[in-house]
Structures are given as structure tokens and as C-alpha cells.
Design a protein around this motif. Sequence first.
Motif, PDB file in Angstrom:
ATOM      1  N   GLY A  48       0.865  -1.211   0.022  1.00 13.89           N
ATOM      2  CA  GLY A  48      -0.007  -0.021  -0.064  1.00 13.89           C
ATOM      3  C   GLY A  48       0.854   1.427  -0.016  1.00 13.89           C
ATOM      4  N   ILE A  49       1.738   1.463  -0.565  1.00  9.72           N
ATOM      5  CA  ILE A  49       2.649   2.421  -0.943  1.00  9.72           C
ATOM      6  C   ILE A  49       3.076   2.734  -2.193  1.00  9.72           C
ATOM      7  N   SER A  50       3.472   4.091  -2.339  1.00 11.20           N
ATOM      8  CA  SER A  50       3.786   4.526  -3.661  1.00 11.20           C
ATOM      9  C   SER A  50       4.959   3.888  -4.370  1.00 11.20           C
ATOM     10  N   ARG A  51       5.319   4.012  -5.481  1.00 12.60           N
ATOM     11  CA  ARG A  51       6.439   3.764  -6.334  1.00 12.60           C
ATOM     12  C   ARG A  51       7.841   4.281  -5.749  1.00 12.60           C
ATOM     13  N   VAL A  52       7.621   5.590  -5.713  1.00 12.70           N
ATOM     14  CA  VAL A  52       8.736   6.329  -4.988  1.00 12.70           C
ATOM     15  C   VAL A  52       9.341   5.763  -3.638  1.00 12.70           C
ATOM     16  N   THR A  53       8.213   5.623  -2.609  1.00 14.36           N
ATOM     17  CA  THR A  53       8.687   4.932  -1.482  1.00 14.36           C
ATOM     18  C   THR A  53       9.054   3.547  -1.303  1.00 14.36           C
TER      19      THR A  53
END
Length: 246
Positions: A48-53
Motif C-alpha cells: 500500500g505504498i507509492s513507487r517512490v517510497t
Amino acid sequence: MTETPSREHRPEPLWAQAAELISEQITRDGLTPGSRLPTERDLCARFGISRVTLRKALGHLLDRGLVTSSHGRGWFVATPSTVREWPNDLESFTTTARRKGLVARSEVLEQLVRPATLDEADALAVPAGTPLLVLERVRFLGDVRMALDHAVLPAALAPGLADVDFTAASLFEELTARGVVLDRSETAIESRIAGEALAAKLHLSAGEPILLLDQTIYDADNRPILLSTVEYSGDRYRLRTTFRPR
């Protein structure tokens, strides 16, 4: 089931929590070195995180030596750093692996006797046309392809080597058992990129970095007896040495 990092219960930033979850997943699923991780899209959805993270988390694991990336192929479980760092000694691949509690093996690509070329004869200080044993192997630690090893030596130096099963045998140990003393090595180390032929043998992508070790090994009488070229995948080898002022 989504394993979502939570700012509410833990003080670490999301990328650090994600890195820990990925590390735990590698252990929990029993992933071995060389195993492919899920795609970035799947990992983002799972945590449940962004690709940047996610990429910051993977970059952290990369710095720790837990994962490695291959352009266009994804992320993989890395060979442990204790495997990748080799001694600053003249020691065989097999001996080093055994000392670290690992199992080395080889896939023999070529094992034959042929006449020496002019360049080989000059490097080994033998007449042109001298019969040479040529041995080319892909070197493995477990199921991980570590390097392509190409060795050339006078066939008369240690009779019988052409018949040895080098899928498990060590060339250095076979030479030592026949009374050959490996005294020192002159080694040149340089970085290159993998061509298509090497990439296919090491299961890399063409253009990936490799580390090339070009060695001439001498006996106790200072005679060149073995020419060795070893090409390591760039993320699977590290050589540590010490420099001192004169």
C-alpha cells in the motif's frame, strides 16, 4: 492480504518500514540468492505504498547487500556480502567457498587439449604449438552463477587433468595434488560490460557491469604456469585489499 506500513504505530518512515517488510518476506518465504522478487507494481499493491517510497526501500536494501537489480528484469535476492567478498590471497574459488561454509560447483563448457597460440606461448614461456589444457567453467555458489572462469595451462604440467571431472573438482587442488606449487599471481582487475555471449552464460542482461580478473600464476621457480581470466557479475564480487605508503 495487504501489509501496509503504518505511521500511527511506528516512528520509522514508510520506506524504512517497507524495507523491513520486504526483508522479512525474503526470510519468511525462504527465498534464496538469485530468486526474483515480485514486480514493483505487485510490491506497491501489497504494501500500500507509492513507487517512490518502494524504490527508496529497495535502494536501502540494495545498499545493505540484501537485494540486487537487473535493468529490465527486476529485483532479485542478492548473494550475501560474506559470499561476495573474497580474500586477498591466492586461493581457489572452491577453497574459499568451503571455508565460508558454502558449496561451489561448476558447469564445464570446454575441457580439451589444443596447441598454444603465439600469444599463449609467449605468456607461458613455451614454444608455439605446445599442447595446452583449456578449461572453461561457469562457477556457481549453490544455484547462483558467480563467474565465467577460463584457464589455460601446459598439458604436460600435470598429466591426467584432461580427464578430471571439474564439475566439483578444484583446478588448484588437482594441481597441488600433482606436486605443482602455485606460488604467486600477477593480477589485473578492470570493470567491463557484459556482451551477449557472456550475459547468456551468467544469466545477465547484455550491458550489465562485470568485473574481470586477468591472472598469470607462477610456480616456486618463477615460471608462468597458468593463465586465468575470470569474469564476475558486478554485483557478486568484491575484493578487499590494503594499501600502504612506501
